[in-house]
Structures are given as C-alpha cells and as structure tokens.
Design a protein around this motif. Sequence first.
Motif, PDB file in Angstrom:
ATOM      1  N   HIS A 105     -10.081  -5.558  -0.224  1.00  0.00           N
ATOM      2  CA  HIS A 105      -8.920  -4.768  -1.317  1.00  0.00           C
ATOM      3  C   HIS A 105      -8.995  -5.614  -2.582  1.00  0.00           C
ATOM      4  O   HIS A 105      -8.980  -5.022  -3.656  1.00  0.00           O
ATOM      5  N   TRP A 108     -11.214   0.219  -1.921  1.00  0.00           N
ATOM      6  CA  TRP A 108      -9.916   0.691  -1.675  1.00  0.00           C
ATOM      7  C   TRP A 108      -9.596   1.500  -0.318  1.00  0.00           C
ATOM      8  O   TRP A 108      -8.955   1.937   0.125  1.00  0.00           O
ATOM      9  N   ASP A 146      -6.290   8.344  -5.607  1.00  0.00           N
ATOM     10  CA  ASP A 146      -5.506   7.149  -5.618  1.00  0.00           C
ATOM     11  C   ASP A 146      -6.599   6.169  -5.904  1.00  0.00           C
ATOM     12  O   ASP A 146      -5.963   4.947  -6.447  1.00  0.00           O
ATOM     13  N   ASN A 171      -5.914   3.122  -8.563  1.00  0.00           N
ATOM     14  CA  ASN A 171      -5.999   1.701  -8.349  1.00  0.00           C
ATOM     15  C   ASN A 171      -7.038   1.148  -9.288  1.00  0.00           C
ATOM     16  O   ASN A 171      -6.715  -0.039  -9.587  1.00  0.00           O
ATOM     17  N   ASP A 172      -8.020   1.910  -9.786  1.00  0.00           N
ATOM     18  CA  ASP A 172      -8.894   1.250 -10.808  1.00  0.00           C
ATOM     19  C   ASP A 172      -8.298   0.863 -12.020  1.00  0.00           C
ATOM     20  O   ASP A 172      -8.442   0.165 -12.624  1.00  0.00           O
ATOM     21  N   ALA A 220      -5.029   0.608 -12.333  1.00  0.00           N
ATOM     22  CA  ALA A 220      -4.057  -0.522 -11.959  1.00  0.00           C
ATOM     23  C   ALA A 220      -4.707  -1.891 -11.992  1.00  0.00           C
ATOM     24  O   ALA A 220      -3.552  -2.851 -12.440  1.00  0.00           O
ATOM     25  N   ARG A 247       0.990  -1.009  -9.330  1.00  0.00           N
ATOM     26  CA  ARG A 247       0.963  -1.357  -8.139  1.00  0.00           C
ATOM     27  C   ARG A 247      -0.688  -0.888  -7.599  1.00  0.00           C
ATOM     28  O   ARG A 247      -1.108   0.208  -7.900  1.00  0.00           O
ATOM     29  N   ILE A 248      -1.044  -1.592  -6.372  1.00  0.00           N
ATOM     30  CA  ILE A 248      -2.597  -1.310  -5.939  1.00  0.00           C
ATOM     31  C   ILE A 248      -2.461  -0.756  -4.431  1.00  0.00           C
ATOM     32  O   ILE A 248      -1.681  -1.949  -3.569  1.00  0.00           O
ATOM     33  N   LEU A 249      -2.808   0.108  -3.842  1.00  0.00           N
ATOM     34  CA  LEU A 249      -2.841   0.245  -2.445  1.00  0.00           C
ATOM     35  C   LEU A 249      -4.122   0.651  -2.028  1.00  0.00           C
ATOM     36  O   LEU A 249      -4.749   1.510  -2.175  1.00  0.00           O
ATOM     37  N   SER A 250      -4.657   0.053  -0.980  1.00  0.00           N
ATOM     38  CA  SER A 250      -5.704   0.459  -0.052  1.00  0.00           C
ATOM     39  C   SER A 250      -5.258   0.756   1.191  1.00  0.00           C
ATOM     40  O   SER A 250      -4.250   0.475   1.958  1.00  0.00           O
ATOM     41  N   ILE A 271      -0.648  -3.100   0.085  1.00  0.00           N
ATOM     42  CA  ILE A 271      -0.041  -2.975  -1.083  1.00  0.00           C
ATOM     43  C   ILE A 271       0.192  -4.354  -1.958  1.00  0.00           C
ATOM     44  O   ILE A 271       0.774  -5.271  -1.282  1.00  0.00           O
ATOM     45  N   THR A 328       1.384  -9.448  -1.732  1.00  0.00           N
ATOM     46  CA  THR A 328       0.805  -8.333  -1.432  1.00  0.00           C
ATOM     47  C   THR A 328       1.049  -8.323   0.072  1.00  0.00           C
ATOM     48  O   THR A 328       0.993  -9.191   1.054  1.00  0.00           O
TER      49      THR A 328
END
Length: 101
Positions: free
Chosen positions: A36, A41, A48, A52-53, A55, A61-64, A85, A93
């Motif tokens: 993560h 991801w 998404d 994330n990239d 973010a 916010r980053i979500l994997s 997250i 996290t």
Amino acid sequence: MTTKKPLFELGQIVATPGVLEAIPNQIALLVLLSRHVRGNWGCVCADDAAANDAAVTEGDRILSAFPINPNKVCADHGDNCVWIITEADRSVTTFLLPDEY
C-alpha cells in the motif's frame, strides 16, 4: 505507480476486529501495508488507482484493496477483500473489511 520507497506517511496504524479475525497473521498485514505505502493499490479499479496516484501528491485519501485469500477472486469489495485506507491528513491508516466501512 509501485516504487521501492514509501510514497507517503501512514500515521497511526489500526485494524478493525473483523480484519484481525480474518487475517490473524500480522506478517501478512505488514506485507499488505508495505504494498500500500509503495503504491501497489491491489485490486482497485483503474479509476480508483488513478485517484490514488493523484492523492499521493495532492494529499487526498488513499484506498487499497487486497484479497484476504490470494487464491480467490477479489474485486475491490466483497467477502474476500480487505481495505487499507490512509486518511487525507495522513494521521491514520486503517485496515478494515468493506462491510465495516
């Protein structure tokens, strides 16, 4: 965007009881966390992943999403999925199951 070095701060790392029951092996959780924070991801959709990239540099916010059992299918949700997250302010996290969101 996977790299060898961490891309962002994780803050405090927490996990829900559901995750700790589904993945009792803490080493497995650390492996997912390492993926993560380095930009892998997991099984999120392309939109998404692109979010994330962005973010990482924009501070969102980053979500994997990763499979609990790697031998089974994992969309970005469902019974075989764990989310990680990282909040926009990088204060925490969280490992959680999608139904715990």
